[in-house]
Structure formats: structure tokens, C-alpha cells
Design a protein around this motif. Structure first.
Motif, PDB file in Angstrom:
ATOM      1  N   GLY A  37      -2.934 -14.367   9.839  1.00  0.00           N
ATOM      2  CA  GLY A  37      -2.384 -14.127   8.503  1.00  0.00           C
ATOM      3  C   GLY A  37      -3.382 -14.505   7.422  1.00  0.00           C
ATOM      4  N   VAL A  38      -3.605 -13.601   6.486  1.00  0.00           N
ATOM      5  CA  VAL A  38      -4.407 -13.894   5.294  1.00  0.00           C
ATOM      6  C   VAL A  38      -3.415 -13.978   4.136  1.00  0.00           C
ATOM      7  CG1 VAL A  38      -6.243 -13.131   3.754  1.00  0.00           C
ATOM      8  CG2 VAL A  38      -6.439 -12.747   6.222  1.00  0.00           C
ATOM      9  N   HIS A  39      -3.095 -15.200   3.731  1.00  0.00           N
ATOM     10  CA  HIS A  39      -2.021 -15.429   2.773  1.00  0.00           C
ATOM     11  C   HIS A  39      -2.574 -15.735   1.384  1.00  0.00           C
ATOM     12  CE1 HIS A  39       0.560 -15.305   6.169  1.00  0.00           C
ATOM     13  NE2 HIS A  39       0.257 -16.499   6.633  1.00  0.00           N
ATOM     14  N   GLY A  40      -1.791 -15.425   0.405  1.00  0.00           N
ATOM     15  CA  GLY A  40      -2.171 -15.717  -0.977  1.00  0.00           C
ATOM     16  C   GLY A  40      -1.171 -15.093  -1.920  1.00  0.00           C
ATOM     17  N   ASP A  41      -1.136 -15.576  -3.147  1.00  0.00           N
ATOM     18  CA  ASP A  41      -0.228 -15.030  -4.143  1.00  0.00           C
ATOM     19  C   ASP A  41      -0.647 -13.624  -4.541  1.00  0.00           C
ATOM     20  OD1 ASP A  41       1.090 -17.454  -4.122  1.00  0.00           O
ATOM     21  OD2 ASP A  41      -0.105 -18.276  -5.767  1.00  0.00           O
ATOM     22  N   TRP A  42       0.231 -12.955  -5.278  1.00  0.00           N
ATOM     23  CA  TRP A  42      -0.076 -11.647  -5.840  1.00  0.00           C
ATOM     24  C   TRP A  42      -1.360 -11.753  -6.665  1.00  0.00           C
ATOM     25  CZ3 TRP A  42      -0.528 -10.437 -11.033  1.00  0.00           C
ATOM     26  CH2 TRP A  42      -0.535  -9.088 -11.372  1.00  0.00           C
ATOM     27  N   GLY A  43      -2.333 -10.876  -6.339  1.00  0.00           N
ATOM     28  CA  GLY A  43      -3.577 -10.875  -7.097  1.00  0.00           C
ATOM     29  C   GLY A  43      -4.576 -11.936  -6.693  1.00  0.00           C
ATOM     30  N   ALA A  44      -4.331 -12.637  -5.581  1.00  0.00           N
ATOM     31  CA  ALA A  44      -5.244 -13.710  -5.182  1.00  0.00           C
ATOM     32  C   ALA A  44      -6.526 -13.187  -4.539  1.00  0.00           C
ATOM     33  CB  ALA A  44      -4.542 -14.666  -4.214  1.00  0.00           C
ATOM     34  N   GLY A  45      -6.524 -11.936  -4.074  1.00  0.00           N
ATOM     35  CA  GLY A  45      -7.727 -11.382  -3.462  1.00  0.00           C
ATOM     36  C   GLY A  45      -7.586 -11.090  -1.982  1.00  0.00           C
ATOM     37  N   LYS A  46      -6.349 -10.970  -1.482  1.00  0.00           N
ATOM     38  CA  LYS A  46      -6.140 -10.723  -0.051  1.00  0.00           C
ATOM     39  C   LYS A  46      -6.767  -9.398   0.377  1.00  0.00           C
ATOM     40  CE  LYS A  46      -1.650 -10.926  -0.427  1.00  0.00           C
ATOM     41  NZ  LYS A  46      -1.549 -11.268  -1.851  1.00  0.00           N
ATOM     42  N   ASP A 211      -0.612  -5.208   2.107  1.00  0.00           N
ATOM     43  CA  ASP A 211       0.466  -4.931   1.151  1.00  0.00           C
ATOM     44  C   ASP A 211       1.863  -5.042   1.760  1.00  0.00           C
ATOM     45  OD1 ASP A 211      -1.100  -4.606  -1.063  1.00  0.00           O
ATOM     46  OD2 ASP A 211      -1.296  -2.446  -0.865  1.00  0.00           O
ATOM     47  N   LEU A 212       2.004  -5.846   2.804  1.00  0.00           N
ATOM     48  CA  LEU A 212       3.325  -5.997   3.413  1.00  0.00           C
ATOM     49  C   LEU A 212       4.296  -6.693   2.469  1.00  0.00           C
ATOM     50  CD1 LEU A 212       4.546  -5.213   6.116  1.00  0.00           C
ATOM     51  CD2 LEU A 212       4.091  -7.521   6.942  1.00  0.00           C
ATOM     52  N   ASP A 213       3.770  -7.561   1.601  1.00  0.00           N
ATOM     53  CA  ASP A 213       4.645  -8.291   0.685  1.00  0.00           C
ATOM     54  C   ASP A 213       5.119  -7.428  -0.482  1.00  0.00           C
ATOM     55  OD1 ASP A 213       2.139  -8.101  -0.402  1.00  0.00           O
ATOM     56  OD2 ASP A 213       1.822 -10.256  -0.622  1.00  0.00           O
ATOM     57  N   ARG A 214       4.605  -6.206  -0.589  1.00  0.00           N
ATOM     58  CA  ARG A 214       5.102  -5.288  -1.622  1.00  0.00           C
ATOM     59  C   ARG A 214       6.280  -4.457  -1.123  1.00  0.00           C
ATOM     60  NH1 ARG A 214       0.128  -2.544  -5.001  1.00  0.00           N
ATOM     61  NH2 ARG A 214      -1.041  -4.430  -5.465  1.00  0.00           N
ATOM     62  N   CYS A 215       6.514  -4.495   0.181  1.00  0.00           N
ATOM     63  CA  CYS A 215       7.536  -3.645   0.775  1.00  0.00           C
ATOM     64  C   CYS A 215       8.921  -4.248   0.585  1.00  0.00           C
ATOM     65  CB  CYS A 215       7.274  -3.468   2.270  1.00  0.00           C
ATOM     66  SG  CYS A 215       5.713  -2.654   2.652  1.00  0.00           S
ATOM     67  N   ARG A 235      -6.686  -7.829  24.182  1.00  0.00           N
ATOM     68  CA  ARG A 235      -7.695  -7.090  23.395  1.00  0.00           C
ATOM     69  C   ARG A 235      -7.135  -6.515  22.102  1.00  0.00           C
ATOM     70  NH1 ARG A 235      -9.862  -2.678  27.129  1.00  0.00           N
ATOM     71  NH2 ARG A 235      -7.827  -2.893  28.118  1.00  0.00           N
ATOM     72  N   THR A 236      -6.026  -7.025  21.625  1.00  0.00           N
ATOM     73  CA  THR A 236      -5.508  -6.574  20.333  1.00  0.00           C
ATOM     74  C   THR A 236      -5.494  -7.742  19.354  1.00  0.00           C
ATOM     75  OG1 THR A 236      -3.209  -7.052  20.926  1.00  0.00           O
ATOM     76  CG2 THR A 236      -4.030  -4.836  21.385  1.00  0.00           C
ATOM     77  N   ALA A 237      -5.844  -7.439  18.130  1.00  0.00           N
ATOM     78  CA  ALA A 237      -5.811  -8.445  17.061  1.00  0.00           C
ATOM     79  C   ALA A 237      -5.175  -7.798  15.837  1.00  0.00           C
ATOM     80  CB  ALA A 237      -7.223  -8.934  16.725  1.00  0.00           C
ATOM     81  N   PHE A 238      -4.197  -8.471  15.266  1.00  0.00           N
ATOM     82  CA  PHE A 238      -3.572  -8.026  14.024  1.00  0.00           C
ATOM     83  C   PHE A 238      -3.930  -9.019  12.927  1.00  0.00           C
ATOM     84  CE2 PHE A 238      -1.122  -5.606  17.001  1.00  0.00           C
ATOM     85  CZ  PHE A 238      -0.699  -4.487  16.299  1.00  0.00           C
ATOM     86  N   VAL A 239      -4.357  -8.479  11.783  1.00  0.00           N
ATOM     87  CA  VAL A 239      -4.649  -9.306  10.616  1.00  0.00           C
ATOM     88  C   VAL A 239      -3.707  -8.846   9.503  1.00  0.00           C
ATOM     89  CG1 VAL A 239      -6.402 -10.158   9.020  1.00  0.00           C
ATOM     90  CG2 VAL A 239      -7.059  -9.437  11.332  1.00  0.00           C
ATOM     91  N   ILE A 240      -2.824  -9.739   9.079  1.00  0.00           N
ATOM     92  CA  ILE A 240      -1.760  -9.382   8.141  1.00  0.00           C
ATOM     93  C   ILE A 240      -2.023 -10.055   6.801  1.00  0.00           C
ATOM     94  CG2 ILE A 240       0.726  -9.463   7.709  1.00  0.00           C
ATOM     95  CD1 ILE A 240       1.080  -9.732  10.765  1.00  0.00           C
ATOM     96  N   GLY A 241      -2.181  -9.245   5.761  1.00  0.00           N
ATOM     97  CA  GLY A 241      -2.352  -9.780   4.414  1.00  0.00           C
ATOM     98  C   GLY A 241      -1.021  -9.769   3.686  1.00  0.00           C
ATOM     99  N   ALA A 242      -0.511 -10.937   3.350  1.00  0.00           N
ATOM    100  CA  ALA A 242       0.811 -11.001   2.711  1.00  0.00           C
ATOM    101  C   ALA A 242       1.023 -12.370   2.083  1.00  0.00           C
ATOM    102  CB  ALA A 242       1.917 -10.726   3.728  1.00  0.00           C
ATOM    103  N   ASP A 243       1.896 -12.406   1.098  1.00  0.00           N
ATOM    104  CA  ASP A 243       2.368 -13.653   0.503  1.00  0.00           C
ATOM    105  C   ASP A 243       3.484 -14.189   1.398  1.00  0.00           C
ATOM    106  OD1 ASP A 243       3.528 -15.663  -0.955  1.00  0.00           O
ATOM    107  OD2 ASP A 243       3.720 -14.522  -2.807  1.00  0.00           O
ATOM    108  N   GLU A 244       3.305 -15.386   1.950  1.00  0.00           N
ATOM    109  CA  GLU A 244       4.286 -15.926   2.897  1.00  0.00           C
ATOM    110  C   GLU A 244       5.685 -16.012   2.301  1.00  0.00           C
ATOM    111  OE1 GLU A 244       1.240 -19.361   2.774  1.00  0.00           O
ATOM    112  OE2 GLU A 244       1.756 -17.688   1.444  1.00  0.00           O
ATOM    113  N   LEU A 245       5.767 -16.383   1.027  1.00  0.00           N
ATOM    114  CA  LEU A 245       7.084 -16.554   0.408  1.00  0.00           C
ATOM    115  C   LEU A 245       7.847 -15.230   0.365  1.00  0.00           C
ATOM    116  CD1 LEU A 245       6.259 -18.996  -2.528  1.00  0.00           C
ATOM    117  CD2 LEU A 245       7.215 -19.532  -0.280  1.00  0.00           C
ATOM    118  N   MET A 246       7.146 -14.129   0.107  1.00  0.00           N
ATOM    119  CA  MET A 246       7.813 -12.838   0.071  1.00  0.00           C
ATOM    120  C   MET A 246       8.266 -12.409   1.467  1.00  0.00           C
ATOM    121  SD  MET A 246       8.189 -11.963  -2.986  1.00  0.00           S
ATOM    122  CE  MET A 246       8.828 -10.318  -2.661  1.00  0.00           C
ATOM    123  N   ILE A 247       7.481 -12.726   2.487  1.00  0.00           N
ATOM    124  CA  ILE A 247       7.884 -12.389   3.852  1.00  0.00           C
ATOM    125  C   ILE A 247       9.082 -13.234   4.265  1.00  0.00           C
ATOM    126  CG2 ILE A 247       7.164 -12.316   6.260  1.00  0.00           C
ATOM    127  CD1 ILE A 247       5.903 -10.202   4.430  1.00  0.00           C
TER     128      ILE A 247
END
Length: 651
Positions: A37-46, A211-215, A235-247
Motif C-alpha cells: 500500500g502506498v498511502h497518503g492524503d488527497w494530493g500527497a503525491g501517491k 485512485d481507489l480512494d476516489r471510488c 509471482r504477483t505483486a499488487f501496489v495500491i495507492g489509496a488514502d487508508e481512511l477512505m478505504i
């Protein structure tokens, strides 16, 4: 030229370090499945970090890196199947001539069809863990669909049910003996997907989800549930960019019957932590980092991202940001060295502006890069408008920046200054001049209260300063206003009318700027009766970035404008709900409470806010305000109410 608000091509914040760390983690665990997970607030640079991550794998033929934007598929009937189909389709595109890949993909997509089949049923339950229908569910679907075809209902599409029946019939004919065994379904899906990876001849599959936190909650949860199917596929890796609070909010909305947490961590947080094995949080910018960022943004805007002087400055900034706790921002000497001793005027002005606005901009945006960039964009746009209209020479960017700080972070204060400037013959409000002098005056020395006369031996009493104008006396009570008045440049002697004109946007109830219609609608709901306010809780929780502050300021302004406080005003309950959902607004609520005119307020003011203050420091300050109400004698109704509340709290 203005600052692009999309994912940056130039890493001004040294986020490359985060991206490199994620890449290293993925490469060092090639066989094990991993979810990051790459977490951060809206506009933080995820998104910028994710773009750097994608770029790092671009030249590696043994790694297939896919980009999935959840927001793009908002509104699709079943986002879960869209995620899986997208991954399979991208694998086929990566190996377009391989019959092995095509055959393996067909097998996986056939299992995806089961998901679509159950979705068509509209009411047939998915399993809670995977969303894959069991054999019995599909058989029941087939029976229902065929019976409806025999006796159709008005509200059911015959074409839809016919297609469902055909699909279900095909599945039942081809179903293996173990089809009623749910674990076998899960195992079979993962084995078939492994075969697809083998056929594609890649070492790793990296899926970036942005942009999962925009959904909406439904789409966000469907995407996460699809990802869960791959959690044990090697052999699979998922990298999810989202604000934890919104999820977490999406989890609570999608599973409303979750029991209350029995421990320190909520079920919503547990759900997220079980799904995301390795979290990275993008930190907010500190004061020094904000100063570096503002300087780099303006310097890049002036010179261009490829200019050797800018690249030298960027290298110096990166070295400075290696240890941000030691940084003091880019000083003039460092910038001059990067410019090879010849400072361009625009870069010189960038240094001046960054020095002036950094502290308040850092605090006001809470170190959010996107909000900082938007502030600078707005400033440059307004200056450009002034130049096009022919009075660009009357606008100095440092002064404009200071005026805009007031407009952005204290709109009522800005409105007063704008009104006073417009009504003054030279655009130089006396109240503002006196206020700045008062704030900037050095504190008197302790032994300087009285001074001896020149010859007499008698001590002359120190003359009392003239009282401040009424507006300045109100400003003097506000710490933000005093901090603003103390920063350079001083506005004494400056004709503010050009600045008021160029910052004169279309007015609305939201902090002075034209606002989105959905925020205007939410403000109206929060100004309504209690039931309407309660019904808006879901909308409140979805507010991101600066939106909570904008809604708060809109309601606050309307309450104070009505100037009727004997009974609880419309909007008070809305403020409570807003602060409960966004605790960062607690300080603003406390300031609002202190603004209430003690002589006019009723007993409601003493009993409406206590539950909002979860921050111990702010709660203590609120108690001080409550005690002052209990001790004052100007308003007996408020006094008795405050005394009663204090007594209850002590009991």
C-alpha cells in the motif's frame, strides 16, 4: 506557463526514494505474492510515486507491469470482474502470438464468467470471502431463469434471462464433479492463473492500482475483493495507492452490519491490514520541505525542467532533503551557486515568495503538495491577468501572495481588509496599518515602564498607546491574523485596491471562491433540520482534501452572518457532524465558539460541543472557555448553563 497538477515528471520532493524502496521489495521477493500500500492524503503525491514505480519496470522484459485505475471503471456493473478481465487481457496483449497464453486466458475467463452469471441474478448471494458462486448457486440460478422464461414478469427482461439461462446451462454441462466445493473453486482459479503466468513466460506480474480512494464504496470493495483472489498466487505483486481512511470508510459502508470493535483496531482497519501486507505512508511536508518545494516549483516554472541551472538546484535540493530534520530550506547562497553566480529575476522572486509564504502555507495546507501547487497556480494566474489588463506593474507577487493567504485561510478577515481597502481613498486601510504596527512592535523591556525626566529627578509616566480601531481589536484576538500580519512584506503604504480587484472571484458561500455544486448542496443540508443533517453523514465522510474546511467555513460564515444566537442557530448541528467526521477541524470549531458574542448566546452554546473535542489539548482549551462563561456576569443564561455543564463534568 503554469504548474501541471497531474503526476509530476520531475521529482521535486525526492519521492524517488519511496519508489525505489518498493521496487527493491518486489524484486527481492520474486516468488512470493505481495500486496503493498502506498498511502497518503488527497494530493500527497501517491500517483507520482506509482508512476515512478511503473517507470522502473518499463525496461524489464521479465516483469509485466500493469496500471489499473479504479476510478476509470466507476459505474461498471461489476468492478470485480473488470479487474480480473483487465489483468488477463493485458497478459494476452503482452504475448499476442502465443497460443499457450490464449488457451490459458480462456480458462481463467471462463471462471470469470461465473461471477458475471451470479451478478445477473440480482439477489443471489456471493460467498463472503471470494465472491465466486458455488455449483448449487448457479444451478438455482439456472432453474429460476428457465422458470421466468416460461412465465415472464413485467419487470424482468426476457433477453437478459435467456442469456443467463444459456450461460448457466453451459456451465452445468461442463462443470467438474467437485463444482459444489468452494475451496476447489478458489484453488482452481489460482492454479489456472499460475498456468497463465507460466504461458506468458514472465518472472513477475506487478499490478498498480491507483485512485481507489476516489471510488464509491461499492467499486472500492469490489476491486479489493478481486485482489484477494490473487493473494496466494506466486509471482504477483499488487501496489495500491489509496488514502487508508477512505478505504476504511468504504469497508464500513459496504459492510454496515460489522460488529463494533472489541480492541484498539477497528474491523475496517483489520480488513485493510490483512489485505495490504506492506504499507508505505507518504509523509506531509514540513516547513523546510515546503520552502524547498515552493522554490523548486517557481524556479522550474521560470527556467524549465531541462535547464542546467534548474538541474543544479534540484540536485542541491535533493541533497538537502536527505536529512529533512536538519534542513532550513534552500537559502540564497545555495541558489546562487546553482545559478552559477548570476541570479535570474524570476528565481530571485521565487526565493522571496518562498521565504514569505512558507510557514503559513505549510500550516494551512498541512504540508499537502497539491494544495501548495494550486495556491501558486492561482497566484501566477492572477498576476498574468493583471498584466493582460495593463496593471501588472502595480502587482508585486510577495504582496499578492500575502493577500491570497488571508483569502484562502481566513476568508472573513480577507473580506474585511478588501472592504476597508475599497472604501479608503488611497486603498491603504488605517486599521490594517495600526494592526501591523501593533503586531510588529518590539515588546517593552520590563524596567522601561517609567523613565526619569531630563533634569528634574521626577519620573515621567510612560504614555499609553492609542487604542486600536475596532476591526484591529477583533483581529488582535486571533493568533492566525497576528501571525499573518507579522510576515513580510508589510502592507503599510501599499495600495491594496489592485490586489483586491485581481483576487475578486465569483462569490459563493464557500470561503469566497466559486464552489462545486455538490459542496453547495451539502452546505444546505447541514444548515437544515436535525434529520437532514443526520442523513448527510455519508456525504460528510466522503469529503477530501480542502473540502471539509471549505464546508466548515461556509456554515460558520452563515451562522455568524445571521447574528441570532438566543436559540441554537441552523448549522450548529452540521458543524458538530462535520467535526466528528473530520477531527482536524477541532481547532476551527474552538475558534468559532470563541467568536460567539457572549452577551447574545443562549444556553445551547454551553452544551453542544463537548463530544467534538477528542484532542486533549483542544479539549482543555474548550474547558477554559466554558469556565470563562461560567464566571462572566454579562449573560446569566449562559452563565448558569456553563456552571451546570461544569458541575456535571466534575461529578
Amino acid at each position: 506557463m503554469f504548474l501541471n497538477d497531474q503526476e509530476t515528471a520531475t521529482d521535486l520532493l525526492y519521492y524517488e526514494a519511496i519508489a525505489k524502496t518498493v521496487v527493491t521489495l518486489i524484486r527481492k521477493t520474486p516468488d512470493a505474492p505481495v500486496t503493498i500500500g502506498v498511502h497518503g492524503d488527497w494530493g500527497a503525491g501517491k500517483s507520482s510515486v506509482l508512476k515512478m514505480l511503473e517507470g522502473a519496470f518499463a525496461e524489464d522484459d521479465r516483469v509485466l507491469c500493469l496500471w489499473f485505475n479504479g476510478w476509470t471503471f466507476e459505474g461498471f456493473e461489476d468492478a470485480k470482474t473488470v479487474v480480473i478481465e483487465t489483468i488477463v487481457d493485458e497478459l494476452r496483449r503482452a504475448r499476442p502470438t502465443s497460443t499457450k497464453v490464449a488457451d490459458a486466458a480462456k480458462k481463467v475467463l471462463k471462471r470469470v464468467d461465473w461471477l458475471k452469471l451470479a451478478r445477473k441474478a440480482g439477489g443471489f448471494a456471493f460467498t463472503a470471502t471470494t465472491g465466486i458462486p458455488t455449483f448449487d448457486q448457479v444451478k438455482g440460478l439456472y432453474d429460476v431463469a428457465t422458470s421466468f422464461l416460461a412465465k415472464p414478469q413485467d419487470h424482468v427482461s426476457i433477453e437478459d434471462l435467456k442469456g443467463v439461462a444459456e450461460k448457466a446451462g453451459e456451465f452445468l454441462k461442463e462443470a467438474p464433479d467437485e463444482s459444489d466445493n468452494l475451496p476447489e473453486h478458489i484453488h482452481a482459479f489460482r492454479e489456472e492463473f499460475k498456468e497463465l503466468l507460466d504461458a506468458a513466460d514472465i518472472d513477475q506480474l506487478v499490478v498498480i492500482v491507483d485512485d481507489l480512494d476516489r471510488c464509491l464504496p461499492k467499486t472500492a470493495i469490489a476491486t479489493l475483493e478481486a485482489i484477494r483472489l490473487f493473494l496466494f498466487v506466486e509471482r504477483t505483486a499488487f501496489v495500491i495507492g489509496a488514502d487508508e481512511l477512505m478505504i476504511e470508510y468504504a469497508v464500513r459502508e459496504h459492510f454496515p452490519d460489522l460488529p463494533p470493535s472489541s480492541g484498539p483496531v477497528s474491523y475496517a482497519r483489520n480488513y485493510l491490514e490483512k489485505l495490504i501486507q506492506v504499507p508505505f505512508r507518504i509523509p506531509a511536508l514540513g516547513v523546510a520541505e515546503t520552502r524547498v518545494y515552493v522554490t523548486l516549483l517557481l524556479a522550474e516554472n521560470a527556467l524549465g525542467s531541462k535547464d542546467p541551472r534548474f538541474l543544479n538546484l534540484l540536485a542541491s535540493a535533493r541533497e538537502d532533503m536527505r536529512r529533512p530534520w536538519k534542513s532550513r530550506g534552500l537559502d540564497r547562497r545555495t541558489v546562487e551557486q546553482a545559478m552559477a553566480g548570476k541570479m535570474p529575476p524570476d528565481v530571485d522572486q521565487a526565493l522571496v515568495i518562498s521565504a514569505h509564504v512558507t510557514k503559513i502555507l505549510s500550516e494551512g495546507t498541512r504540508g499537502n503538495p497539491r494544495q501548495i501547487k494550486r495556491f501558486l497556480n492561482s497566484m501566477m494566474l492572477r498576476h498574468a491577468i493583471a498584466e493582460e489588463r495593463g496593471f501588472g506593474a502595480d502587482i508585486q507577487r510577495p504582496v499578492l501572495a500575502k493577500i491570497m493567504l488571508a483569502e484562502r485561510f481566513y476568508p472573513d478577515f480577507y473580506e474585511q481588509i478588501a472592504r476597508l481597502a475599497a472604501n479608503h481613498p488611497d486603498g491603504q486601510p488605517e486599521a490594517l496599518r495600526r494592526f501591523e504596527e501593533h503586531v510588529r512592535a518590539p515588546a517593552p523591556e520590563e524596567d522601561d515602564d517609567e523613565k526619569p525626566a531630563a533634569k528634574g529627578g521626577r519620573k515621567a509616566a510612560r504614555s499609553a498607546p492609542a487604542p486600536l480601531p475596532a476591526e484591529a481589536m477583533e483581529w488582535e484576538k486571533n493568533e492566525w491574523a497576528k501571525g499573518w500580519a507579522a510576515i513580510d512584506p508589510p502592507l503599510t503604504g501599499v495600495d491594496l485596491r489592485p490586489y483586491v480587484f485581481v483576487t475578486r472571484d465569483k462569490r459563493s458561500s464557500l470561503g469566497g471562491l466559486a464552489a462545486a455544486s455538490h459542496l453547495e448542496g451539502l452546505v444546505e443540508k447541514l444548515m437544515g433540520p436535525t434529520m437532514m443533517v443526520r442523513g448527510a453523514v455519508g456525504e460528510i465522510a466522503k469529503l477530501t482534501g480542502p473540502e471539509p474546511e471549505e464546508v466548515f467555513e461556509a456554515i460558520r460564515g452563515r451562522i455568524l452572518q445571521d447574528d441570532n444566537f438566543a436559540a441554537k442557530p441552523k448549522g450548529a448541528d452540521g458543524l458538530v457532524r462535520l467535526v466528528e467526521a473530520h477531527p482536524a477541524l477541532q481547532r476551527r470549531l474552538l475558534e468559532f465558539i470563541r467568536e460567539l458574542p457572549v452577551a447574545k448566546v443562549g444556553s445551547w452554546a454551553a452544551s453542544s460541543w463537548g463530544a467534538c473535542f477528542t484532542d486533549t489539548g483542544i479539549a482543555a482549551e474548550y474547558q477554559t472557555t466554558l469556565r470563562s462563561w461560567a464566571e462572566q456576569t454579562e449573560n446569566s443564561i449562559l452563565q448558569k448553563a456553563a456552571q451546570g455543564i461544569s458541575k456535571l463534568q466534575r461529578g
